[in-house]
Design an enzyme around this catalytic site. Structure first.
Site, PDB file in Angstrom:
ATOM      1  N   CYS A   2       0.819  -1.208   0.000  1.00 57.33           N
ATOM      2  CA  CYS A   2       0.000   0.000   0.000  1.00 57.33           C
ATOM      3  C   CYS A   2       0.855   1.262   0.000  1.00 57.33           C
ATOM      4  CB  CYS A   2      -0.890   0.008   1.234  1.00 57.33           C
ATOM      5  SG  CYS A   2      -1.721  -1.541   1.567  1.00 57.33           S
ATOM      6  N   ARG A  27       3.662   0.355  -6.691  1.00 57.44           N
ATOM      7  CA  ARG A  27       3.627  -0.609  -5.597  1.00 57.44           C
ATOM      8  C   ARG A  27       2.458  -1.578  -5.737  1.00 57.44           C
ATOM      9  NH1 ARG A  27       6.675   1.586  -1.168  1.00 57.44           N
ATOM     10  NH2 ARG A  27       5.392   0.603   0.408  1.00 57.44           N
ATOM     11  N   TRP A  74      -3.719  -2.277  -1.233  1.00 54.51           N
ATOM     12  CA  TRP A  74      -3.630  -3.608  -1.832  1.00 54.51           C
ATOM     13  C   TRP A  74      -4.206  -4.580  -0.812  1.00 54.51           C
ATOM     14  CZ3 TRP A  74      -0.308  -8.154  -1.376  1.00 54.51           C
ATOM     15  CH2 TRP A  74      -0.317  -8.957  -2.517  1.00 54.51           C
ATOM     16  N   ASN A  98      -0.417   0.906   6.339  1.00 52.73           N
ATOM     17  CA  ASN A  98       0.266  -0.100   5.536  1.00 52.73           C
ATOM     18  C   ASN A  98       0.777  -1.168   6.491  1.00 52.73           C
ATOM     19  OD1 ASN A  98       1.676  -1.548   3.661  1.00 52.73           O
ATOM     20  ND2 ASN A  98       3.266  -0.025   3.304  1.00 52.73           N
ATOM     21  N   GLY A  99       0.413  -2.433   6.236  1.00 54.37           N
ATOM     22  CA  GLY A  99       0.871  -3.507   7.114  1.00 54.37           C
ATOM     23  C   GLY A  99      -0.270  -4.439   7.478  1.00 54.37           C
ATOM     24  N   GLU A 482      14.050 -17.123 -13.752  1.00 52.19           N
ATOM     25  CA  GLU A 482      13.721 -15.701 -13.823  1.00 52.19           C
ATOM     26  C   GLU A 482      12.942 -15.386 -15.101  1.00 52.19           C
ATOM     27  OE1 GLU A 482      13.553 -11.559 -13.120  1.00 52.19           O
ATOM     28  OE2 GLU A 482      13.629 -13.342 -11.860  1.00 52.19           O
ATOM     29  N   LYS A 486       9.176 -13.769 -15.163  1.00 49.31           N
ATOM     30  CA  LYS A 486       8.831 -12.536 -15.863  1.00 49.31           C
ATOM     31  C   LYS A 486       7.604 -12.735 -16.753  1.00 49.31           C
ATOM     32  CE  LYS A 486      11.462  -9.651 -14.173  1.00 49.31           C
ATOM     33  NZ  LYS A 486      11.133 -10.393 -12.962  1.00 49.31           N
ATOM     34  N   GLU A 489       4.466 -13.087 -14.596  1.00 51.10           N
ATOM     35  CA  GLU A 489       4.086 -11.855 -13.898  1.00 51.10           C
ATOM     36  C   GLU A 489       3.297 -10.905 -14.785  1.00 51.10           C
ATOM     37  OE1 GLU A 489       7.347 -10.691 -10.556  1.00 51.10           O
ATOM     38  OE2 GLU A 489       8.026 -10.585 -12.633  1.00 51.10           O
ATOM     39  N   HIS A 505      12.683 -35.859 -16.040  1.00 52.99           N
ATOM     40  CA  HIS A 505      12.055 -36.322 -14.808  1.00 52.99           C
ATOM     41  C   HIS A 505      10.669 -35.711 -14.615  1.00 52.99           C
ATOM     42  CE1 HIS A 505      15.684 -38.399 -13.345  1.00 52.99           C
ATOM     43  NE2 HIS A 505      16.319 -37.438 -13.984  1.00 52.99           N
ATOM     44  N   LYS A 604       4.883  -3.959  -5.786  1.00 52.44           N
ATOM     45  CA  LYS A 604       6.313  -3.756  -5.979  1.00 52.44           C
ATOM     46  C   LYS A 604       7.097  -4.095  -4.715  1.00 52.44           C
ATOM     47  CE  LYS A 604       9.973  -2.458  -8.216  1.00 52.44           C
ATOM     48  NZ  LYS A 604      10.474  -3.318  -9.292  1.00 52.44           N
TER      49      LYS A 604
END
Length: 609
Positions: A2, A27, A74, A98-99, A482, A486, A489, A505, A604
């Site tokens: 947030c 964010r 958020w 925030n939290g 990675e 990407k 996301e 496997h 973020k």
């Protein structure tokens, strides 16, 4: 997570708060709201969705006042909705937060018994009612905040107003970032630096358990217990323009193209080529302390964890110290074997990642030494570590990390070289050779970016795929992870990264003509093995996108598309091979029409566990 912005001064608060919230959009958020205080009256406006929805409301119902707080939320407790959006109000007390409040349910039950009625599903509303209850009992805003927050368990960054005491703004922090800004006759509070940069560069970073009280006459900082504190301001050198798109369609694309500069900045002043050594001013661990290290934990989340996996290869190869890489959210729950000869290296772009911060405190609590690799100066992780290697990537606005990742890889190279020199496993001559290669890296990233046109063709070919498989070996396996992350996301396409040798496997069962397989195949010690894996894919009609290197054998016969990066030492190849994968994910996402900079459900800076 947030975004919080607060203002008190001589200007109208609403435009300043909205501008700050806009700079915090990176964010991630699902609703927004603002509260202004004017003449002892609080006005609150909230909206589900993007800031534009809130701005539309404010056009019809302007919020007046020279003191105010704003928030982008958020969702953690309660679904995204107007009623769950911040700010939250209770009897003249208004809060943005925030939290996560871990004990909000018993507090809520107690407050209900004292006559309080709740209108939202959030934990934050409990803070407003808790402070109101204490205000009724003591009649003083500051005292009520101190008493209320002392009952809270969890994490919070809060900004609070009180109708009964206009002209006063209170902010406090425990576990969630909060920055104070000092202007001429005006003050700011925010959850991140970019929100205030266009107004002031003089900032103060609150520590856990600290509180700031702003009035027209000044700012006073103290502990929650009431002990007065004198905290120096820090001058932030970032320019507000660094957070603008600069003509690019998306922040992510801009940041991909900023990588040569960001890498050069991360190297600047740290290379001693003549001596064959590395200079890390803020590492703050003596050679004697470094020589005593018996084991290293690398701890991080998400993209930073992938950087840590590459770091394991680097440190073990160059410094010959055993390395274990942990996901931060798991680290402290397995009682890690940390002691005074163990170094924990924490990697975090924001320096505020809650799980990584908790891992830091776990390591320090067991008498271990801690070094951070971080992009944000004076962030919580940077401040609480014994030493820090700043990446100097500059503000990274796109949620999907790009330049932060490659500069983390560069920082890990610097750390591995420094450790190798200190413990004696690396000669000056070998270090000098690797340092020279480092100096060529920015130019070679520029050369790699010239693949952009070819990558757009690949993206157009495969944008309709439902799944992707990414393969790599050795230090390219984390790059496969990675690359897959990407794509997931920002395009919302399912993708998996695998060690190429593990394909047999399980994942080989998925391969057919509909599955694109991205193979990272530089010409190194495992090249022939990777080519064999490519042949196994081809035999099952899989379609291959190969990332090769200039000096390697021609891969055209083994792949449908070949993207070739410049030659460089194997230790630095992960930096180059990651760039085409960033661009591939970006262009597929653009073609699919997704929100590249703010992908759904992501934030973020993840400042809750």
């Amino acid at each position: 997570m947030c975004g919080i912005v607060g203002y008190i001064g001589f200007q109208e608060a609403t435009p300043i708060i909205l501008e700050g919230l806009r700079r915090l959009e990176y964010r991630g958020y699902d609703s927004a709201g603002i509260a202004t205080l004017d003449g002892g009256k609080i006005e609150i406006h909230r909206a589900k969705g993007k800031l534009a929805n809130l701005e539309k409301i404010l056009q019809d119902h302007p919020a007046i006042g020279q003191c105010g707080i704003g928030h982008t939320r958020w969702a953690t407790h309660g679904k995204p909705s107007e009623i769950n959006a911040h700010p939250h109000y209770a009897g003249g007390i208004v809060v943005v937060h925030n939290g996560i409040i871990e004990n909000y349910l018993p507090l809520k039950e107690r407050l209900r018994g004292q006559g309080h009625n709740f209108s939202s599903e959030t934990d934050t509303e409990v803070i407003a009612h808790l402070i109101l209850q204490h205000y009724k009992e003591c009649g003083d805003f500051e005292t009520a905040v101190r008493r209320g927050l002392s009952e809270v368990r969890g994490a919070y960054g809060v900004a609070i107003l009180c109708e009964q005491e206009p002209g006063k703004l209170i902010a406090a922090k425990l576990g969630s970032p909060l920055v104070l800004g000092q202007g001429k006759g005006e003050f700011f509070v925010a959850s991140d630096i970019p929100a205030m940069l266009s107004h002031t560069r003089e900032m103060i970073f609150l520590e856990d358990g600290e509180m700031a009280v702003f009035t027209a006459s000044g700012m006073e900082i103290s502990t929650l217990a009431g002990e007065k504190l004198q905290k120096p301001t820090k001058t932030i050198t970032w320019s507000p323009l660094m957070a603008e798109k600069g003509g690019y369609k998306h922040f992510m694309l801009k940041e991909i193209y900023e990588q040569p500069r960001a890498i050069a900045d991360t190297l600047a002043g740290r290379i001693l080529e003549e001596e064959g050594d590395i200079y890390l001013e803020d590492l703050r661990l003596s050679d004697a302390e470094l020589q005593q290290i018996e084991k290293i934990y690398v701890v991080a989340c998400g993209t930073s964890w992938h950087a840590g996996l590459v770091g394991k290869f680097l440190i073990e190869k160059l410094a010959r110290i055993p390395v274990e890489v942990d996901i931060a959210s798991e680290f402290r729950y397995r009682d890690p074997l940390v002691h005074d000869r163990v170094l924990t290296v924490l990697i975090s772009q924001s320096g505020e990642t809650a799980d990584t911060l908790a891992a830091l405190r776990e390591a320090r609590g067991k008498n271990g030494k801690v070094v951070a690799i971080c992009n944000v100066v004076e962030s919580s992780i940077a401040r609480e570590s014994d030493g820090v290697i700043y990446t100097h990537a500059g503000p990274e606005i796109g949620v999907a990390s790009t330049k932060a990742f490659t500069t983390q890889l560069v920082a890990l190279n610097l750390l591995a070289l420094r450790l190798g020199r200190v413990v004696g496993s690396l000669s000056a001559e070998t270090c000098r050779s690797l340092v020279k290669a480092l100096t060529t890296l920015p130019r070679k990233v520029e050369d790699t970016l010239e693949l952009d046109g070819a990558i757009q063709t690949v993206a157009q070919t495969f944008m309709g795929a439902r799944d992707f498989l990414y393969l790599g070996r050795g230090n390219q396996y984390p790059i496969a992870l990675e690359g897959a992350l990407k794509l997931k996301e920002i395009s919302y396409i399912h993708a998996e990264g695998y060690p190429a040798g593990e394909m047999k496997h399980g994942p080989i069962a998925l391969i057919d003509e509909n599955l694109p397989v991205v193979v990272v195949a530089p010409h190194n010690d495992t090249f022939e093995k990777v080519v064999s894996n490519m042949e196994e894919v081809r035999a099952r009609s899989g379609r291959i996108i190969a990332i090769g290197t200039a000096s390697g054998p021609d891969l055209a016969g083994a792949a449908d598309f070949v993207l070739t990066v410049p030659d460089i030492d194997d230790e630095l190849l992960p930096v180059l091979t990651s760039v085409p994968l960033q661009l591939l994910a970006y262009h597929i996402a653009v073609l699919k029409g997704t929100d590249v900079d703010q992908p759904r459900n992501l934030a973020k800076s993840v400042t809750v566990e």
